[in-house]
Write a protein that holds these residues in place. Structure first.
Motif: not given
Ligand SMILES: Nc1ncnc2c1ncn2[C@@H]1O[C@H](COP(=O)(O)OP(=O)(O)OP(=O)(O)O)[C@@H](O)[C@H]1O
Ligand SMILES: O=P(O)(O)OC[C@H]1O[C@H](OP(=O)(O)OP(=O)(O)O)[C@H](O)[C@@H]1O
Ligand SMILES: O=C(O)c1cccnc1
Ligand SMILES: [Mg+2]
Length: 553
Positions: A2-3, A9-10, A69-73, A485-486
Motif C-alpha cells: 500500500e502507498d 492524500k495520506i 500522521i495517517r490518523l491525524i490526516a 510532519y503536519w
C-alpha cells in the motif's frame, strides 16, 4: 504494497480499528467539559515522550510516527460514531457539543516530531502536538498507543540485532505468539524497522513489502511414514525436462554412501526413514530452496545425515540446498556438529559449497540466549525469533506519556514527588549536538524562542533537574530533532513520510553512529539529555511558583 500517500492524500491508519473512538472515555468527557467552559479552542501544546529506556538499556528507537500522521490526516468523526458518543456520555450533555464534534478534524493541529527510526532518549519530546485543546486531548490515547509498542518492539529488535551481530540473518517468527492480530502485524513492521531481515508473517509482507522467509515445521516431517509414500519420484526442471526419474532412490543411494564413507562412517547408523521421506518430498517441491528442520527425531544421528543425503542428491542435479533449521536442544553444540559434518562432506565429496550450508536456529531465543551462544561459540547463520521478540517479554510497555506544556502561550508544568516525573514546561525545540569524533554528545532542549545552538559555538547544557550536573559543549555539528510532519494552517513545509525500507536504513545508520559505551548490554553509559540555562531557570521558577509551601507544626 500500500502507498503511504495516495495522490497527495495520506491514507488512513493500517489498522482500520484506529479511529477517533480509539481513545479513552475521559478524553471525550474532558472535550465536553472544555467545550462547556468555552475553552475548547484554546491553543494547547502537548509533548509526547517517555521517561526511561527499556530493557535496561540506554537507547530507544522511535517508531510509530507514520501511523500517527495517517490518523491525524484522516481524523473525522462519522455520524454513527458521534451517536455512540452521545449514548456514552450523560444525557445532560448539551446537543451543541455533538454539532461541535461534527466539525472536528486536525486541520488546525500542528505536529512536530522526530524522524521515525531515530535513536531517542528519555524526556526529549518525540512528538509535539499543538492545536485546540479539546482536539489535542482526543489525540492523546491513540498517539501514545501507536508509539508505545512500536518503539518498544523496534528497540527490542535493535537489541537482538546488536547481540546477534551484523552478519547474521534475523528472522521474525512471532505471529502465533503475538498479542493478537495487531500485535503480530505491528511486530513484523517494527522488527523489520529495528533491523530484522525478514518475517514469516505473510500479511505483513504484503502490507509493508517486508521480505518473507520461512522453513517448515515438525508437522511436515512427522506427517510422513516412509519413502514409499512418495508416488511421483521424478524431479523436473522448471521447463518440464525430467532431470531424475527416481529422486527417492538417488537420495537413498547417497544415504548408503554417507554411511560407508570413511570420514563419516560410524557417526550414524540407520536414520529415520519417515524423516528422509519428508526431506525428499520437500526437496521435490522446492529443489531450489531446500531447507530442512532436522530436530524431529535426532539431530546428529538422523536429521543431519538425512538432510545431507537429500542435499547431495540435489547437488547431482545441479541444485544447491539452502541448509537446516535447529529448533531444540543445545543450539551451540548442534550447530558446531552440523558444521563439522558439512565440512567433512565438502572435503570427502569435493563439494565446494557444502561447508557453508546455512544453519538457522530457533526455540525461545532472546538476547540472553544469543549472548550465551556467542560466548560458547556456535555456527548459526540465521536466528528465527518469535515469543521473546514480539511480546517484548523482558519489558511489556515503554511508558510513553503525553503532557500539557503550554496553553494560551502560558507554560504549564506537572509536578510530582518523583523528580523524574516532573514535566518540562513550554513549547520547546530540541537539538542533537555532535562531537569531534562524529558521535552524538548530548541532546539539548531549549525554549522555542531561544536562539538555536550553532556548530563551533559553546553552549551550556544543564541537567533539567539536578543543579550540579552541567557541561559546556562546543558542538561540531547540530541537528534539529523536531520536524514539521503536519503543518496545520501554518505555511511550514511538511516532511515526507519515507518508505519503511528507508526508515529501517536510517535506524541502522543511527545505531551505528552511537558511541559504543551507550550501546553495550551490561551497564551502558547513559546518554545525556539537557536543557538550556534559560529553560533550566524557567523550569525551576515555575516549579517554585506552582508548588505550595509546606507548613510544619
Ligand atoms: N547452548 C545454549 N546455551 C544457552 N541456551 C541455549 C543453548 N542452546 C539452546 N538454548 C536455549 O535453551 C532453551 C531450551 O529450552 P527447552 O529445554 O524448553 O527446549 P528443548 O527441550 O531443547 O526443546 P523442545 O522442548 O522445544 O523440544 C531454549 O530457550 C534455547 O533457546
Ligand atoms: O520459539 P519462538 O522464539 O517463539 O519461535 C517460534 C517458534 O515457533 C515454532 O514452533 P512452536 O513454538 O509453535 O512449537 P515448538 O516449540 O514445539 O517447536 C518454531 O519452531 C519456533 O520454535
Ligand atoms: O518458517 C519457520 O520456520 C517458522 C515460522 C513461524 C514460526 N516458527 C518457524
Ligand atoms: Mg517453541
Amino acid at each position: 504494497m500500500e502507498d503511504i500517500a495516495n495522490g497527495g492524500k495520506i491514507n488512513g491508519p493500517t489498522n482500520p480499528m484506529v479511529t477517533p473512538l480509539l481513545t479513552d472515555l475521559y478524553q471525550f468527557t474532558m472535550a465536553y467539559a472544555y467545550w462547556k467552559a468555552g475553552k475548547h479552542n484554546e491553543r494547547a501544546v502537548f509533548d509526547l515522550y517517555f521517561r526511561r529506556n527499556p530493557f535496561g538499556g540506554e537507547y530507544t528507537i522511535f517508531a510509530g510516527l507514520e501511523e500517527c500522521i495517517r490518523l491525524i490526516a484522516n481524523f473525522k468523526l462519522r455520524e454513527d460514531e458521534i451517536s455512540f458518543i452521545r449514548e456514552s456520555l450523560p444525557s445532560t450533555c448539551e446537543d451543541g457539543f455533538y454539532d461541535y464534534l461534527r466539525g472536528v478534524d486536525c486541520s488546525d493541529v500542528e505536529i512536530y516530531a522526530i524522524t521515525e527510526g531515530t535513536v531517542v532518549f528519555p524526556k526529549v519530546p518525540l512528538v509535539r502536538v499543538e492545536g485546540p485543546v479539546s482536539v489535542v486531548q482526543l489525540l492523546e490515547t491513540p498517539l501514545v498507543n501507536l508509539i508505545n509498542y512500536a518503539s518498544l518492539v523496534a528497540t527490542n529488535a535493535a537489541r537482538h540485532r546488536f547481540v546477534a551481530g551484523k552478519s547474521k540473518l534475523l528472522l521474525e517468527f512471532g505471529l502465533r505468539r503475538a498479542q493478537g492480530p495487531d500485535g503480530g502485524i505491528g511486530a513484523s513492521k517494527y522488527c523489520y524497522m529495528g533491523g530484522f531481515d525478514a518475517t514469516s508473517n505473510v500479511a505483513a509482507g504484503r502490507l509493508f513489502g517486508i521480505p518473507l522467509r520461512g522453513t517448515h515445521s515438525h508437522a511436515f516431517v512427522s506427517s510422513f511414514m516412509s519413502p514409499d509414500e512418495i508416488l511421483d519420484k521424478s524431479l523436473n526442471s522448471s521447463d518440464g525436462t525430467t532431470l531424475c526419474e527416481d529422486f527417492v532412490s538417488l537420495v537413498q543411494a547417497w544415504l548408503r554412501k554417507l554411511k560407508r564413507s570413511h570420514i563419516l562412517g560410524g557417526l550414524f547408523g540407520e536414520t529415520n526413514q519417515s524423516e528422509v521421506a519428508a526431506f525428499t518430498s520437500y526437496a521435490l517441491a522446492f529443489p531450489n530452496n531446500f531447507l530442512a528442520l532436522v530436530d524431529t527425531y535426532d539431530v546428529v544421528r538422523s536429521g543431519i545425515p538425512n538432510f545431507c543425503a537429500v542435499a547431495l542428491a540435489l547437488n547431482d542435479l545441479g541444485y544447491k540446498a539452502v541448509g537446516i533449521r535447529l529448533d531444540s536442544g543445545d543450539l551451540a553444540y548442534q550447530s558446531c556438529e552440523a558444521r563439522k559434518f558439512f565440512c567433512a562432506i565438502e572435503k570427502e565429496f569435493n563439494n565446494p559449497h557444502f561447508g557453508k550450508m546455512s544453519i538457522t536456529a530457533s526455540n525461545d531465543l532472546n538476547e540472553e540466549t544469543i549472548d550465551a551462544l556467542n560466548k560458547q561459540g556456535h555456527e548459526v547463520d540465521a536466528f528465527g525469533i518469535g515469543t521473546h521478540l514480539v511480546t517484548c517479554y523482558a519489558q511489556p510497555a515503554l511508558g510513553v506519556v503525553f503532557k500539557l506544556v503550554e496553553i494560551n502561550n502560558q507554560p504549564r508544568i506537572k509536578l510530582s514527588e518523583d523528580v523524574s516525573k516532573v514535566s518540562i514546561p513550554c513549547k520547546k525545540r530540541c537539538y542533537r549536538l555532535y562531537g569531534k569524533e562524529g558521535y552524538p554528545l548530548v541532546d539539548i532542549i531549549i525554549g522555542e524562542k531561544e536562539p538555536a545552538p550553532k556548530a563551533g559555538e559553546r553552549i551550556l547544557c544543564r541537567h533539567p533537574f539536578n543543579e550540579s550536573k552541567r557541561a559546556y559543549v562546543v558542538p561540531q555539528r547540530v541537528e534539529e530533532l523536531l520536524k514539521c510532519y503536519w503543518p496545520g494552517t501554518s505555511d511550514k513545509h511538511r516532511e515526507e513520510l519515507p518508505p519503511l525500507k528507508d526508515i529501517r536504513d536510517r535506524c541502522i545508520q543511527q545505531l551505528e553512529q552511537m558511541r559504543p559505551d551507550h550501546m553495550r548490554r551490561l551497564n551502558p553509559t547513559p546518554y545525556k539529555v539537557s536543557v538550556s540555562a534559560k529553560l533550566y531557570d524557567f523550569i525551576h521558577f515555575l516549579w517554585l511558583n506552582e508548588a505550595p509551601v509546606g507548613e510544619l507544626q
